[in-house]
Motif scaffolding. Structure first.
Motif, PDB file in Angstrom:
ATOM      1  N   ASN A 116      13.808   7.138  14.789  1.00  0.00           N
ATOM      2  CA  ASN A 116      13.740   7.923  13.559  1.00  0.00           C
ATOM      3  C   ASN A 116      14.525   7.192  12.489  1.00  0.00           C
ATOM      4  O   ASN A 116      15.545   6.546  12.777  1.00  0.00           O
ATOM      5  CB  ASN A 116      14.344   9.313  13.758  1.00  0.00           C
ATOM      6  CG  ASN A 116      13.462  10.211  14.603  1.00  0.00           C
ATOM      7  OD1 ASN A 116      12.561  10.875  14.109  1.00  0.00           O
ATOM      8  ND2 ASN A 116      13.719  10.224  15.906  1.00  0.00           N
ATOM      9  N   LYS A 117      14.055   7.292  11.255  1.00  0.00           N
ATOM     10  CA  LYS A 117      14.778   6.669  10.146  1.00  0.00           C
ATOM     11  C   LYS A 117      14.629   7.533   8.911  1.00  0.00           C
ATOM     12  O   LYS A 117      13.521   7.949   8.546  1.00  0.00           O
ATOM     13  CB  LYS A 117      14.234   5.258   9.863  1.00  0.00           C
ATOM     14  CG  LYS A 117      14.871   4.569   8.664  1.00  0.00           C
ATOM     15  CD  LYS A 117      16.352   4.304   8.876  1.00  0.00           C
ATOM     16  CE  LYS A 117      16.970   3.605   7.670  1.00  0.00           C
ATOM     17  NZ  LYS A 117      18.417   3.390   7.833  1.00  0.00           N
ATOM     18  N   SER A 118      15.764   7.812   8.279  1.00  0.00           N
ATOM     19  CA  SER A 118      15.767   8.571   7.023  1.00  0.00           C
ATOM     20  C   SER A 118      16.580   7.821   6.003  1.00  0.00           C
ATOM     21  O   SER A 118      17.591   7.182   6.332  1.00  0.00           O
ATOM     22  CB  SER A 118      16.361   9.969   7.226  1.00  0.00           C
ATOM     23  OG  SER A 118      15.585  10.733   8.129  1.00  0.00           O
ATOM     24  N   PHE A 119      16.147   7.878   4.767  1.00  0.00           N
ATOM     25  CA  PHE A 119      16.933   7.372   3.647  1.00  0.00           C
ATOM     26  C   PHE A 119      17.446   8.595   2.894  1.00  0.00           C
ATOM     27  O   PHE A 119      16.705   9.251   2.170  1.00  0.00           O
ATOM     28  CB  PHE A 119      16.093   6.480   2.740  1.00  0.00           C
ATOM     29  CG  PHE A 119      15.689   5.173   3.383  1.00  0.00           C
ATOM     30  CD1 PHE A 119      16.624   4.167   3.574  1.00  0.00           C
ATOM     31  CD2 PHE A 119      14.390   4.954   3.802  1.00  0.00           C
ATOM     32  CE1 PHE A 119      16.261   2.968   4.158  1.00  0.00           C
ATOM     33  CE2 PHE A 119      14.012   3.770   4.395  1.00  0.00           C
ATOM     34  CZ  PHE A 119      14.960   2.764   4.577  1.00  0.00           C
ATOM     35  N   GLY A 120      18.715   8.920   3.133  1.00  0.00           N
ATOM     36  CA  GLY A 120      19.246  10.155   2.602  1.00  0.00           C
ATOM     37  C   GLY A 120      18.557  11.330   3.267  1.00  0.00           C
ATOM     38  O   GLY A 120      18.503  11.426   4.486  1.00  0.00           O
TER      39      GLY A 120
END
Length: 359
Positions: free
Chosen positions: A10-14
């Motif tokens: 999983n990857k989130s930017f903010g």
């Protein structure tokens, strides 16, 4: 060389999620292509493998080792970017060996690796030139050579051909395919160009909105897409999608009646009892699967005809602005504005439900 495994990435930017629970196995020596529209997360996923992006959750394993917390230099991978990023004041030979020299490798060992990369990429005659004296394709070969000299476990390509013109892209696709055959290395390649994906990959991973829509061999995805998105994205020109209604259902077939085109009903194979009489569905057929005559005929009006020499494309319309593209061999005799009647090959037709899933 090494296999790559992604587990629950999983990857989130903010507060913005970009990748959603990605699980993927890439076999040792495979050529895998990540493909999808802009913003689908394919470059972010590649950068997560390289270590340039840190996942919000999940694991990256290379050669059976968990490298999730490793720096990029410790992962044993080499990355080739869209930008060549060559040192303009250095020769090709100096550019190829710079990273090795900075790593403390002895001069004679550097020379051996540079010579081998130059041989593989046919750069022997260009070693004394500087980047400004090279064509775009030659510069990209030097950028790839910089990765080869490192002898990495895996090569990562981030849209490396985007800056090249059409002819050079074809040439470089062939060279990259030959490079994979010679090195037998694990390669992961990102592109938005489905033609590159079809011609290069052992396995294609189709991404949309940070999720894997489908993965498989190029031919499997072409012939057996799981949904409308994959069916429309893989193939050029794209698959035709016709609104239709289910008029009859058998054990493994559904009879569909096109809505916006005059024509006979057509029997399409479906996966079990997944369709019901009266359902509004989508009929999918690729441009090359129209035939000159057949039991099921479709009538439309030709709008534009593209004559490309070996093939022709007829762009035609039905009611309500519905459009189809018909591929014909050689030169088309159909003039713009003419009525066109073509047959449909039932064996090549697909059906999708209201949610876009394959029936």
């Amino acid at each position: 060389m090494a296999e790559l495994k992604l587990r629950g990435i999983n990857k989130s930017f903010g507060a913005v999620p970009v990748l959603h629970s990605i699980d993927l196995d890439i076999e040792d020596g495979a050529f895998v292509v990540f493909v999808g529209p802009s913003g689908c997360g394919k470059s972010t996923l590649l950068r997560t493998i390289s270590g340039l992006e840190e996942p919000s959750a999940g694991q990256v394993l290379i050669g059976g080792e968990d490298v999730t917390d490793f720096d990029p230099a410790e992962r044993g991978v080499a990355m080739v970017f869209q930008s060549y990023a060559l040192y303009p004041h250095m020769t090709v030979e100096q550019n190829l060996g710079f990273g090795l020299r900075m790593g403390g490798m002895k001069r004679d060992q550097v020379a051996i690796r540079v010579a081998e990369a130059a041989r593989i990429l046919e750069l022997d005659e260009l070693l004394d030139r500087k980047p400004r004296q090279l064509s775009g394709g030659q510069r990209q070969r030097v950028a790839i050579g910089r990765a080869i000299v490192r002898q990495p476990k895996a090569f990562l390509f981030d849209e490396p051909l985007s800056n090249l013109d059409a002819e050079l892209r074809v040439q470089m696709r062939i060279e990259i395919a030959k490079l994979h055959q010679e090195l037998g290395a694990t390669m992961v390649y990102v592109t938005h160009d489905q033609v590159e994906a079809m011609t290069l990959a052992d396995k294609i991973v189709v991404l949309r909105a940070g999720r894997i829509e489908q993965q498989g061999t190029p031919i499997d995805l072409y012939d057996n897409p799981d949904n409308i998105f994959v069916a429309g994205f893989i193939g050029s020109p794209r698959m035709n999608f016709l609104a239709a209604t289910v008029t009859a259902v058998d054990d493994l077939t559904a009879t569909l009646q096109p809505v916006d085109f005059d024509g006979n009903p057509i029997e399409v194979r479906v996966r079990g009892n997944s369709a019901k009489v009266g359902d509004a569905v989508t009929l999918g057929i690729r441009p090359e699967h129209f035939v000159d005559a057949g039991g099921t005929m479709l009538t439309a009006t030709a709008q534009v005809v593209e004559q490309l020499g070996g093939v022709s494309y007829v762009y035609a319309t039905g009611r309500n602005g519905a459009k189809i593209t018909i591929q014909q061999k050689g030169h088309s005799a159909i003039p713009a504005g003419a009525e066109v009647s073509v047959g449909l090959d039932p064996a090549a037709c697909l059906a999708f439900d209201a949610q876009g899933l394959r029936l």
